[in-house]
Design a protein around this motif. Structure first.
Motif, short mmCIF file in Angstrom:
data_model
loop_
_atom_site.label_atom_id
_atom_site.label_comp_id
_atom_site.label_asym_id
_atom_site.label_seq_id
_atom_site.Cartn_x
_atom_site.Cartn_y
_atom_site.Cartn_z
N UNK A 165 5.99 57.84 -15.34
CA UNK A 165 5.07 57.85 -14.23
C UNK A 165 4.72 56.44 -13.76
N UNK A 166 5.37 55.47 -14.38
CA UNK A 166 4.96 54.11 -14.01
C UNK A 166 6.08 53.29 -13.38
N UNK A 222 14.19 65.61 -5.87
CA UNK A 222 13.36 64.52 -5.36
C UNK A 222 11.99 64.99 -4.88
N UNK A 245 8.58 63.53 -6.34
CA UNK A 245 7.69 62.81 -5.44
C UNK A 245 6.29 63.39 -5.51
N UNK A 299 4.56 62.75 -8.85
CA UNK A 299 4.20 61.38 -9.17
C UNK A 299 5.10 60.72 -10.18
N UNK A 300 6.33 61.21 -10.32
CA UNK A 300 7.26 60.61 -11.26
C UNK A 300 8.05 59.51 -10.56
N UNK A 301 8.14 58.37 -11.22
CA UNK A 301 8.89 57.27 -10.61
C UNK A 301 10.34 57.38 -11.05
N UNK A 302 11.15 57.88 -10.19
CA UNK A 302 12.56 58.04 -10.52
C UNK A 302 13.41 57.36 -9.47
N UNK A 345 14.26 58.85 -6.09
CA UNK A 345 13.24 58.87 -5.04
C UNK A 345 13.03 57.47 -4.46
N UNK A 346 12.85 56.48 -5.35
CA UNK A 346 12.43 55.17 -4.87
C UNK A 346 13.61 54.25 -4.52
N UNK A 367 17.29 55.08 -3.98
CA UNK A 367 18.46 55.99 -3.98
C UNK A 367 19.79 55.28 -4.07
#
Lengths: 454, 147
Positions: free
Chosen positions: A277-278, A332, A336, A339-342, A345-346, A348
């Motif tokens: 999540x960070x 995605x 999104x 709230x997962x930072x993957x 998503x961020x 691509x």
């Protein structure tokens, strides 16, 4: 399911593959693939199987012992499955009068009972819904009391038992690849210890992620989310699995394996889970989590971290990326919203680049294997077709960046790893050959002692 | 949940927050420790519900706005001739997902910290309550055996 057909090996080969695996006692994944051929026409079942597999692989990543570090265990649900489930759930809602969360108890028990009866009547009548049984139950109020006969099932789901099984199978692959004579007790102890540690890590992961799991389609039926078990019990279960598991590894196998197991649990629960999540770095941490179990298998057999262990770990590390990145491409929205930072998503572009990079790395690593005396030179040659194929799909994913290429790549990774490990095992350089050559590697403790004694 | 029940009841997922509400049973002889536990759980439940309901609603709303603005830029209407709601494909939505995630990043960090703290506290209290109950039961059993 043309995608499935193209990705799955031909029937005959699959059959041979299954036979081979049964003989070598390796994971049951191929069996599932054979199933896929049969049920290819039934979309929902196919997706269910893939979800099952994906779920296994995904959770494995999360587990400390998971050999395939698939960062997201939760979001592997196929989009189609989601849609169908949504449709079915909508139908359920129409037919059942929703019981709003009541603020007061007692006064309207009779009416509530009637409502519940109506609901159950409506529910039983509703036969169209496939996942109906589950969603129907979901609409009811349930007593939060632990029933002993439900407990095994609940604990199995809490510990992600299927994923644990896959993790243990990668550990046993690591054990099998070690250039030492096979010891059954050591093997069993290592597998059991790894399995227990895996259960512990998975339980802690679920304990941490209750509200997030309830918001994502793939994970909303987990025991803690549904209130089937209390958080206290989950933690106690994790402790009662993890401590004996690590103790078993440290005392029954060797301290190095125990240390690796404990480190993996820590990495998975305290690094990977919060990191999800960070920052997108969680994917790399998750890949390491997945790479450690085969290394544990190797150290269990040989007692030291040789180049071979690192190579096996490296292969699994590289494998995680195409696997997970392809999977996360279709999730995605859930990521999104949750709230997962993957990466998918961020970043691509990075997501696809990394997947391709690691597909190619697999080819390189397969070539290094004979150099390190782990396998014969037939291994890179035989594995080249599947490695090239996965690299090709990785390239397509990189170039097209769409749903279909990501799914193709993902399904490919599912059969690619077991096949690669199997080929590796069959090409393993036998211990006798090495003895003849006069350079026995690290090896069992007894032989080492023999050499030292005058 | 029926009136005579002596345990907590958990319900179906809430429409907005997707969390399952729990109705807590208040025993007549509730100790101070048990009351603290129950209140902590209620508070956590309320806080989670507020956060996720608001968050999901914001997500849905912003998604609609995004789709609307993109469709307008393309010159299309929200619904096409057959009356079906027009949607964008996954690649076009990717920009929205990325944007939404980065906008809510700080909010999520704060929520994570809160959630972890609450979770640990509740579990610790549960442990204490369980321990006290176990000791009480053991004492009761000892008394029964002696009698």
């Amino acid at each position: 399911m043309s995608a499935a057909r193209r990705c799955c090996p031909p029937r005959a080969f699959a059959g041979l593959f299954v036979w081979h695996l049964r003989n070598t006692g390796v994971p049951q994944v191929p069996c599932q693939f054979v199933h896929l051929d049969h049920v290819a026409n039934n979309r929902l079942i196919t997706f269910k199987y893939f979800n099952f597999l994906k779920r296994m692989y995904v959770t494995q990543c999360n587990k400390d012992l998971s050999q395939q570090a698939k960062p997201k265990s939760d979001s592997i649900v196929s989009p189609f499955h989601d849609l169908q489930q949504l449709d079915q759930e909508k139908k359920v809602v129409h037919k059942i009068s929703p019981v709003s969360p009541v603020h007061h108890l007692g006064t309207e028990t009779s009416s509530r009972n009637e409502l519940r009866e109506l609901k159950s009547a409506a529910e039983t009548e509703d036969s169209v819904i496939r996942v109906g049984a589950e969603s129907k139950e979901d609409r009811q109020w349930k007593e939060m009391k632990l029933r002993l006969d439900d407990l095994p099932g609940i604990l199995a789901r809490l510990s992600k038992i299927k994923l644990t099984a896959l993790v243990v199978s990668t550990t046993s692959a690591g054990f099998a690849m070690a250039p030492v004579p096979f010891e059954l007790t050591c093997f069993l102890l290592a597998s059991l210890g790894t399995g227990l540690a895996s259960c512990a890590a998975n339980s802690i992961n679920q304990f941490f992620e209750v509200p997030f799991d309830s918001n994502m389609n793939r994970t909303k039926n987990r025991p803690l989310v549904r209130g089937q078990i209390s958080p206290l019990l989950a933690v106690c279960f994790a402790a009662s699995c993890g401590i004996p598991g690590i103790a078993l590894l440290t005392l029954g196998v060797n301290p190095l394996t125990g240390a690796l197991g404990a480190f993996n649990i820590f990495l998975y629960t305290c690094c990977y889970t919060p990191l999800k999540r960070m920052s997108i770095a969680n994917t790399w941490v998750g890949a390491v989590v997945g790479a450690i179990p085969p290394m544990m298998g190797w150290t269990a057999a040989t007692g030291s971290l040789d180049a071979g262990a690192l190579l096996l770990g490296g292969i699994l590390y590289s494998w995680q990326f195409p696997h997970f990145n392809a999977l996360s491409w279709g999730l995605r929205e859930d990521y999104s919203r949750g709230g997962y930072c993957m990466m998918s998503v961020t970043h691509p572009g990075l997501c696809r680049r990394v997947a391709l990079r690691h597909c190619l790395a697999l080819i390189g690593l397969s070539t290094v294997a004979p150099v390190l005396d782990i396998t014969t030179w037939t291994f890179p040659i035989i594995s080249l077709p599947i490695n090239l194929y996965i690299s090709y799909l990785g390239f397509r994913f990189y170039r097209d960046a769409d749903r279909s290429s990501s799914r193709k790549l993902f399904f490919c990774t599912l059969w690619h790893l077991p096949m690669l490990l199997l080929v590796m095992f069959t090409c393993k350089k036998s211990v006798l050959e090495k003895e003849d050559k006069g350079d026995l590697p690290g090896g069992g403790h007894e032989t080492a002692m023999e050499i030292r004694l005058p | 949940p029926p009136a005579h029940s002596r345990s907590d009841w958990i319900g179906p997922p809430d429409r907005h927050s997707h969390l399952r509400p729990v109705i807590f049973y208040v025993p007549p002889e509730e100790s101070a420790l048990e009351r603290r536990l129950r209140e902590a759980r209620q508070e956590a439940q309320a806080s989670n519900q507020r956060f996720w309901a608001r968050h999901n609603r914001a997500f849905r709303q912003e998604k609609e706005e995004f789709i609307y603005s993109r469709l307008k830029a393309k010159g299309l209407e929200m619904r096409d001739e057959s009356g079906q709601k027009a949607t964008l494909n996954a690649e076009e939505m990717a920009d929205f997902y990325k944007d939404f995630l980065s906008k809510n990043f700080k909010k999520h960090l704060q929520y994570n910290r809160d959630w972890y703290k609450r979770n640990f506290r509740i579990t610790f209290l549960m442990g204490q309550v369980a321990l006290v109950r176990a000791l009480r039961w053991l004492r009761w059993r000892k008394k029964n055996i002696e009698q």
